[in-house]
Design an enzyme around this catalytic site. Structure first.
Site, PDB file in Angstrom:
ATOM      1  CB  ALA B 208      -0.859   0.145   1.222  1.00 43.27           C
ATOM      2  CB  SER B 211      -4.766   1.656  -1.384  1.00 42.35           C
ATOM      3  OG  SER B 211      -3.714   1.011  -1.016  1.00 42.35           O
ATOM      4  CB  THR B 215      -1.579  -7.234  -4.674  1.00 44.52           C
ATOM      5  OG1 THR B 215      -2.431  -6.665  -5.358  1.00 44.52           O
ATOM      6  CG2 THR B 215      -1.296  -8.721  -4.942  1.00 44.52           C
ATOM      7  CG  ASP B 268      -3.250  10.665  -9.914  1.00 46.16           C
ATOM      8  OD1 ASP B 268      -1.854   9.974  -9.609  1.00 46.16           O
ATOM      9  OD2 ASP B 268      -4.132  10.528  -9.264  1.00 46.16           O
TER      10      ASP B 268
END
Lengths: 503, 503
Positions: B208, B211, B215, B268
């Site tokens: 992370a 977040s 995974t 972003d």
């Protein structure tokens, strides 16, 4: 967001760390606040004490570096929270800084609105932008990305966020030089001439940022320059002028923050240069400003085209903000005066003011030109006649009288002491001085110890176009310690292209 | 410049400061090096030990904070110089970083050349850019300021500066999800299905960043994920797949540096997103990549137009760098699966793989869609037939077998332990689930302790469009400590618009 910010309390401790303006906090990795808040190294955290709040960058330290339940603070963070030591401070997540969304929009090519810039400048003033965010702002404004509207709003927002002086009269004159030229210490001479003619010219200057000396450094050799606002007013009231350091007056404080980041990036953007210069002048209560733009290959402004473009924008933005701006594009190919470094420049200034025979002619000439233009702007002379009046003011000793008066009012006129270790760099062969690298010359003076040491610097003893004999002294390095002298000497040996002697 | 850099030597000491990747040095204000070199707080200095050289940011400390003739170092600086403690290090002025001039040129609207980007990425990899400079680079590339050429060169430069894997065969499959959607832990399922069909899919994933779980965090609940390159090769050789953490393999290391600065700016930019994703995939030796672009109002990509534009550029840049890219635009309006947080997501993954009756249907569906497309890309199924094969692979238990095989090869399959303090948030009235805010849901999971705590997170128990009765549980908060549970609860109370229930 209020109820999501659960407040934790930690004991504040100074870490004895000088991080310049950067607000830094240190917390232990096992600290319950770190753990429960999920704080990691480099997180932004908010610290509060009484009515004072800061946003600081977090470094996480090993448990042997700090007591439990303690937060360590850099000098700047400690000072901004008005702490004495041992107080408890409240620690929370840093709130979202809303003005960052208009910065992001600007990056995506949306122009700033006036309100956007007021909010961004306000947040920077409060210390709510970290260096990464300030750098992004500086970059997003770079490369001519600011319209005249945006430059005007930015300038005005920068003025509004700091102190603003009001002298209750007009005209209030000022001068500024778009730096980059070693020596060039015209200000004390110009101010003395202008004030001696009855015009108001309350001058505040900066210390060196990247140069070997700022006007405030040079003046500090001769008198006291750290005047608070009250003292500054007294000096100006009694003498019609001042030659003080601007730093204690807090004019356009965001400018200092932006400049520090611009220096790291070595980025000179026109929009920000204009906002920087004009915000300081407007905040200082000036109504008429003369801006000297030295232009040359190794000056800050390199071409006449660039100088003219800058000039146009300075005048236009000034006009929109009720500031009468005039500019003069001057030769920026070689140093002005002999001395480069606070003490050596002070020596040159005194020679010109006292009318001594070996006063540097080009320093005197340039000061007279600038003073003449200011006398015209202040309606003391007709167009084209200012320089004659200026010359007369200097030659009759009135400028020197005024200078002494200003110094006495600021705290007394000090004696010069330029005792130093010196090294004389001589011409290896006969020839003509073809070129000098201003940037390297400034670097040489800094390596010799300027501006930290007031006697350190370079005495530049020739002029472009002058014929020198083999063995003739080109420049002297002055340093306070032998180590610094050697250090500068080594740089000179490795950079002999600092001055080019040709046929 | 060599002879201008007089070298000083100081004793190195760890300051026990975790500054993430930031290289920080601490020197005493009275240190002879500080004085003779004119070093000030926040200066960039170069430190050398043996063959290792770094450029660090300087903090100046009070004399009681450090021994004389000692330089303190942050953990990152200490590690990068390969120090053990007590060694002497050489201290000099930081050299000029030449690639910064092409950054400045870019700010002034000149496009980057391929060489510019190779040099910039190389300097960032060496730690020669400070945060202010990295932020300027990220900003100058922002807002679609990179052409397809520039994105391609940036991607390639990022690949070249790190490790590159070569599996000696083709196709090598991979998948990626352009984040922003809580839960959505399809990767372990997809990889198991694809590998069970004999295709090579050596997957490395991230932890992370912002977040509640990556995974790698989820997989770490079930097996070991920190494999070095040698171990990774063994796993892939024996199972045809891996589900490992990418961090120890050093693929595209500059990406991690850029991402950290982008997160601070919350910026972003398409160009950098593309370079980030594709550089990792190319460095991992992939030849065929499927990229999932969840699209929705509170997902990372908000509109189908933006998703399609991103998709086109991903495919084009991939093509230029010999990487076959396919994309799929998926629904990004609600979480996928129930669990949000490593442990809860691992639970969902196991349910799907084992074919349990209460497995989250949408997680299974999405995993089958993605796996089907990858099977088609790898020529194991005809166009449009992949999902049937994927479903069959899952239903017959072959995927579960392959998953266990991968975990055993990586270090064994661990038992789940999701013991936690929980709070159930119930519907206040009967109605239909109209909207869910993915960003706030992720924030809630993080406030409950994810990703630091593996059991922490949110169990999302409803779907958009579902009718709920008064008192029906909408979501459960899971936390390791009561304090964290309360903390998340307070956020939920203050942000009830996290889920909107309507008529």
């Amino acid at each position: 967001m209020s109820s999501m910010n659960i407040t934790h309390t930690l004991m504040a401790k100074s870490m004895g760390v000088n991080s310049h303006h950067e607000l830094v906090a240190f917390m232990r990795s096992d600290c319950h606040v770190c753990r429960s808040e999920g704080f990691e190294a480099l997180a932004s955290i908010q610290l509060g004490h009484g009515e004072h709040t800061i946003i600081a960058k977090l470094y996480v330290v090993d448990i042997d570096q700090l007591d439990a339940d303690t937060v360590g603070l850099s000098h700047a963070a400690f000072a901004k929270l008005k702490l004495k030591g041992g107080e408890s401070v409240k620690v929370t997540h840093a709130p979202v800084v809303n003005s960052l969304s208009s910065l992001r929009a600007k990056i995506f090519n949306q122009p700033f609105s006036e309100i956007d810039l007021i909010e961004i400048v306000g947040d920077i003033a409060k210390g709510h932008y970290n260096d990464i965010e300030i750098s992004s702002f500086v970059t997003a404004c770079g490369g001519d990305r600011l319209s005249i509207d945006e430059i005007t709003w930015l300038t005005n927002a920068m003025v509004k966020v700091g102190e603003q002086l009001d002298w209750g009269t007009t005209p209030v004159l000022d001068k500024h030089c778009v730096g980059g030229l070693p020596g060039n210490r015209t200000t004390p001479i110009v101010v003395s001439i202008v004030a001696a003619n009855g015009l108001l010219i309350p001058k505040t200057s900066s210390r060196a940022i990247t140069s070997p000396a700022g006007t405030a450094d040079t003046m500090e050799i001769l008198t006291r320059v750290d005047l608070d606002l009250c003292r500054l007013r007294q000096v100006v009231k009694s003498t019609g002028a001042s030659l003080a350091w601007g730093g204690s007056v807090k004019l356009s404080p965001v400018d200092d923050v932006l400049i520090r980041v611009e220096k790291v990036l070595d980025l000179d953007s026109e929009g920000q240069l204009i906002a920087s210069v004009l915000s300081k002048k407007i905040a200082a209560g000036s109504t008429h400003v003369l801006i000297d733009i030295p232009t040359g290959a190794s000056a800050k402004v390199r071409t006449v085209d660039a100088a003219e473009n800058l000039s146009r924008q300075l005048i236009e933005v000034g006009k929109r903000l009720n500031l009468k701006v005039e500019t003069i594009i001057t030769d920026g190919n070689e140093p002005v005066g002999q001395g480069i470094g606070a003490g050596l420049e002070a020596r040159d200034v005194l020679k010109v003011l006292k009318g001594e025979g070996d006063a540097p002619e080009n320093l005197k000439e340039r000061a007279l030109t600038l003073a003449g233009l200011l006398l015209e702007m202040g309606n003391k002379a007709d167009k084209g006649q200012g320089k004659i009046l200026a010359t007369n003011t200097l030659d009759t000793g009135k400028a020197w009288q005024k200078f002494m008066e200003i110094c006495l009012s600021q705290g007394g006129l000090k004696q010069l002491d330029n005792t130093a270790h010196t090294y004389s760099f001589e011409a290896q062969y006969k020839g003509v001085i073809k070129q000098v690298d201003n940037r390297k010359l400034a670097r040489l003076a800094k390596l010799a110890g300027a501006p930290a040491s007031s006697v350190a610097g370079v005495d530049w003893k020739v002029r472009l176009g002058q014929t020198v004999e083999k063995g003739q002294s080109i420049l002297d390095i002055h340093a306070e310690t032998k180590g610094e002298l050697n250090y500068a000497y080594e740089y000179l040996v490795a950079n002999e292209d600092i001055v080019i002697i040709g046929e």
